[in-house]
Enzyme design. Structure first.
Site, mmCIF file in Angstrom:
data_model
loop_
_atom_site.group_PDB
_atom_site.id
_atom_site.type_symbol
_atom_site.label_atom_id
_atom_site.label_comp_id
_atom_site.label_asym_id
_atom_site.label_seq_id
_atom_site.Cartn_x
_atom_site.Cartn_y
_atom_site.Cartn_z
ATOM 1 N N GLU A 1 29.154 27.762 -30.376
ATOM 2 C CA GLU A 1 30.550 28.090 -30.579
ATOM 3 C C GLU A 1 31.216 26.829 -31.137
ATOM 4 O OE1 GLU A 1 32.698 29.486 -27.146
ATOM 5 O OE2 GLU A 1 34.528 29.701 -28.326
ATOM 6 N N ARG A 13 19.128 25.487 -18.368
ATOM 7 C CA ARG A 13 19.793 24.515 -19.226
ATOM 8 C C ARG A 13 19.391 23.103 -18.825
ATOM 9 N NH1 ARG A 13 25.093 24.276 -20.190
ATOM 10 N NH2 ARG A 13 25.179 26.513 -20.336
ATOM 11 N N LYS A 68 31.799 21.090 -22.254
ATOM 12 C CA LYS A 68 32.622 20.726 -23.414
ATOM 13 C C LYS A 68 34.053 20.426 -22.987
ATOM 14 C CE LYS A 68 30.401 23.815 -26.504
ATOM 15 N NZ LYS A 68 30.585 24.931 -27.406
HETATM 16 P P1 ATP Z 1 30.755 26.857 -23.737
HETATM 17 O O1 ATP Z 1 30.127 28.206 -23.932
HETATM 18 O O2 ATP Z 1 31.196 26.540 -22.369
HETATM 19 O O3 ATP Z 1 31.743 26.484 -24.779
HETATM 20 P P2 ATP Z 1 28.125 25.903 -24.267
HETATM 21 O O4 ATP Z 1 27.611 24.552 -23.931
HETATM 22 O O5 ATP Z 1 27.463 27.101 -23.724
HETATM 23 O O6 ATP Z 1 29.632 25.806 -23.902
HETATM 24 P P3 ATP Z 1 27.667 26.953 -26.885
HETATM 25 O O7 ATP Z 1 28.218 26.483 -28.168
HETATM 26 O O8 ATP Z 1 27.958 28.332 -26.467
HETATM 27 O O9 ATP Z 1 28.199 25.954 -25.827
HETATM 28 O O10 ATP Z 1 26.113 26.669 -26.832
HETATM 29 C C1 ATP Z 1 25.250 26.999 -27.869
HETATM 30 C C2 ATP Z 1 23.853 27.184 -27.345
HETATM 31 O O11 ATP Z 1 23.405 26.010 -26.687
HETATM 32 C C3 ATP Z 1 23.780 28.294 -26.342
HETATM 33 O O12 ATP Z 1 22.654 29.083 -26.654
HETATM 34 C C4 ATP Z 1 23.608 27.614 -25.028
HETATM 35 O O13 ATP Z 1 22.878 28.396 -24.146
HETATM 36 C C5 ATP Z 1 22.879 26.330 -25.428
HETATM 37 N N1 ATP Z 1 23.167 25.272 -24.482
HETATM 38 C C6 ATP Z 1 24.382 24.824 -24.112
HETATM 39 N N2 ATP Z 1 24.269 23.867 -23.174
HETATM 40 C C7 ATP Z 1 22.955 23.685 -22.943
HETATM 41 C C8 ATP Z 1 22.189 22.843 -22.086
HETATM 42 N N3 ATP Z 1 22.767 21.978 -21.256
HETATM 43 N N4 ATP Z 1 20.843 22.947 -22.114
HETATM 44 C C9 ATP Z 1 20.250 23.813 -22.950
HETATM 45 N N5 ATP Z 1 20.902 24.628 -23.777
HETATM 46 C C10 ATP Z 1 22.244 24.584 -23.790
#
Ligand code: ATP
Ligand code: MG
Length: 560
Positions: free
Chosen positions: A37, A262, A272
């Site tokens: 995102e 994760r 974030k």
């Molecule tokens: P948010 O959804 O709270 O804004 P997010 O960290 O999930 O934050 P995204 O941009 O949705 O951000 O993440 C993109 C991809 O990265 C998703 O598939 C998510 O599952 C993966 N991802 C995010 N954080 C981690 C992590 N700590 N370890 C592994 N994969 C991650």
């Protein structure tokens, strides 16, 4: 990129993929996607997901898409879109022309919602979010239907069209799926799939006053792109029934959603929201502050794509939440630095040495190797003269036994140069040591030493008249506790006040005047460093990438 090792055990996702390849489930295709995102910069957790998704498609000769999940215009920005693209490229992955956006599918998604309304599987609801929460029940108490739930298809079609035409204000209505208010899975209790948002979108402008929710947009986008394995983090496990429900109801091609744990790292935050807070409240200088766990921060710090990919590989994938020691990341960085870094001399806290028996005005060029780990790295010359800097803490006036550095009457070797003896300590009126007068042994030159003198210590040094001044930034962890995620209360109280130490006037050997931003340096006996992006010829700035000491590997030996 090197081919994956063939003899390593498969992780559980590879096992699923290999089984699918065997059974021909997706006609032998492997097609993954990375769906960020664009509401912040990517961090090391995302790097793990990127290495996993792109790594799998490389391993199985498949494809991987970059898909921006841009369904919330209020928090998204092109600055983030661009940084994400840059960061993934920098990590070493490409996606040809398969750069997609959920917003590419807004019209299709809208039509899919209309289809569901026509099937009697979606309705427009005017409940406020509080009312909705109250009606939703609890995991053990079923939700209660409201009057909107039994609206006719025609009424719903009309209202949804009017939502799309911008006739309603934000917060006044939503489109919900009609699934099961008694489901033990709360995500199946008539989830909201469209909401009104009147913020302009960075790609579609003001074309859409309604935006699809993640759960709705994600599965349909995956399906449209022909994704085979839709890999996401564990919190989406409870969303999987909804993912499947939507595609089954819509009669669409259905990828397999697979969840993994994760990445959590000690001393590191990855939310974030919190990273944004650090930036906005000035705890760091920006998203690319070298202390940030963002990819742009790690890159500015001097971490290499190779070291991050190696880290991702060593961490592996698991189905259970775990906490990885940030020392493992530093270990991977240090290993790569050891291979690639040029060994150079930098004195961070200088004290002057005068070689009293060396002719005034004389300079000689001494040869030294650039990297003993790499025979191709070659040699260079460093100037030696009568006045040198050494590290203040390489001298002790009253040393303990077995002190191998410099002390009155003691002898040490200067790296790639001569053996010197300290004859006299010069102090200012306040008693501070300001200079060491030494003599050198002319026949003790490195590589052609005939002096017969044995010394135990070798010190780094820089010639005073040739020295370059530089600002050197030393970094420590941003947080003072290992499990930052467990903090109850304000994480601001756990920010390490000493995470940045700036040395205003370090003395560097002159070759560093031509330091290249892409090169890595070992400041001998000090650590690994790289040129900062704000460095300029008139003001050199170096960042500490990682220290020399390997606490992580040592600990593994102890524990093992
Ligand atoms: P948010 O959804 O709270 O804004 P997010 O960290 O999930 O934050 P995204 O941009 O949705 O951000 O993440 C993109 C991809 O990265 C998703 O598939 C998510 O599952 C993966 N991802 C995010 N954080 C981690 C992590 N700590 N370890 C592994 N994969 C991650
Ligand atoms: Mg997310």
């Amino acid at each position: 990129m090197s081919a994956p090792e063939t003899n390593t055990a498969l992780n559980f996702i590879e096992e699923i993929i290999e089984e699918d390849l065997k059974t021909g489930k997706y006609n032998g295709r492997v097609h993954t996607r990375f769906p960020p995102e664009p509401n912040g910069y990517l961090h090391i957790g995302h790097a793990k997901s990127i290495c996993l998704n792109f790594g799998l498609s490389q391993k199985y000769n498949g494809l991987s898409n970059l898909r921006y999940d841009d369904t919330n215009p209020a928090t998204e920005d092109v600055e983030y879109v661009d940084s994400i693209r840059d960061d993934i490229h920098w990590l070493g992955f490409t996606w040809d022309n398969r750069e997609f956006y959920a917003s590419d599918y807004f019209e299709t998604l809208y039509q899919k919602a209309v289809e569901l309304i026509k099937m009697g599987k979606a309705y427009v609801d005017h409940s406020t979010s509080e009312e909705m929460a109250a009606q939703k029940g609890t995991p053990t108490i079923p939700g209660t239907p409201n009057a909107y739930r039994s609206r006719t298809v025609d009424e719903n079609l009309d209202l949804f069209e009017r939502m799309r035409n911008g006739e309603f204000n934000e917060g006044t209505c939503t489109l919900r799926l009609k699934i099961d208010l008694a489901s033990p899975n709360m995500h199946m209790r008539d989830p909201v799939v469209y909401r009104i948002k009147k913020a302009p979108h960075h790609r579609t402008g003001t074309q859409w006053p309604i935006y699809p929710m993640y759960d709705f947009a994600h599965c349909i986008s995956d399906s449209i792109e022909g994704i085979t394995h839709s890999i996401c983090t564990l919190e989406f496990e409870v969303h999987r029934p909804l993912y499947d429900w939507l595609l089954i109801e819509l009669g669409m091609y259905r990828p397999q959603q697979i969840e993994f744990a994760r990445l959590n790292l000690t001393y590191t935050i990855m939310s974030k929201r919190n990273l944004k807070m650090l930036v906005n409240e000035g705890f760091v200088t920006g998203w690319d502050d070298p202390r940030m766990p963002t990819i742009s921060g790690l890159r500015r710090r001097g971490y290499t794509p190779e070291s991050i990919r190696e880290f991702a590989k060593r961490v592996g994938v698991a189905r259970r939440e775990n906490m990885i020691d940030v020392g493992l990341l530093e270990f991977c960085v240090r290993e790569h630095m050891n291979l690639i870094a040029h060994r150079v001399m930098a004195v961070l806290d200088p004290i002057k040495v005068v070689i009293t028996n060396y002719p005034e005005g004389q300079t000689e060029e001494l040869e030294t190797e650039n990297n003993p780990e790499n025979p191709d790295a070659g040699v260079r010359c460093i100037p030696f003269s009568r006045e040198l800097y050494i590290e203040r803490d390489d001298f002790m006036e009253n040393p303990p036994k077995k002190y191998f550095r410099l002390f009155p009457g003691g002898e040490v070797r200067l790296k790639s140069a001569y053996i010197i003896r300290c004859d006299e300590v010069v102090k200012d009126p306040d008693g501070n040591i300001v200079q060491l007068n030494c003599t050198y042994y002319p026949n003790s030159k490195s590589g052609e030493d005939t002096s017969g003198i044995k010394v135990k210590g070798t010190l780094h040094w820089v010639s005073v008249p040739h020295a370059m001044n530089a600002e050197v930034r030393l970094y420590d962890r941003l947080f003072t506790v290992p499990d930052v995620g467990d903090i109850e209360g304000d994480i601001r109280d756990y920010i390490n006040p000493d995470s940045l130490v700036t040395i205003a006037n370090a003395k560097l050997e002159p070759s560093l005047g031509n330091a290249a931003p892409e090169l890595r340096y070992q400041f001998i006996r000090k650590g690994y460093f790289c040129l900062d992006k704000d460095s300029a010829p008139e003001k050199l700035i170096f960042n500490e990438t990682v220290g020399l000491k390997d606490s992580w590997a040592k600990q593994q030996v102890k524990e093992g």
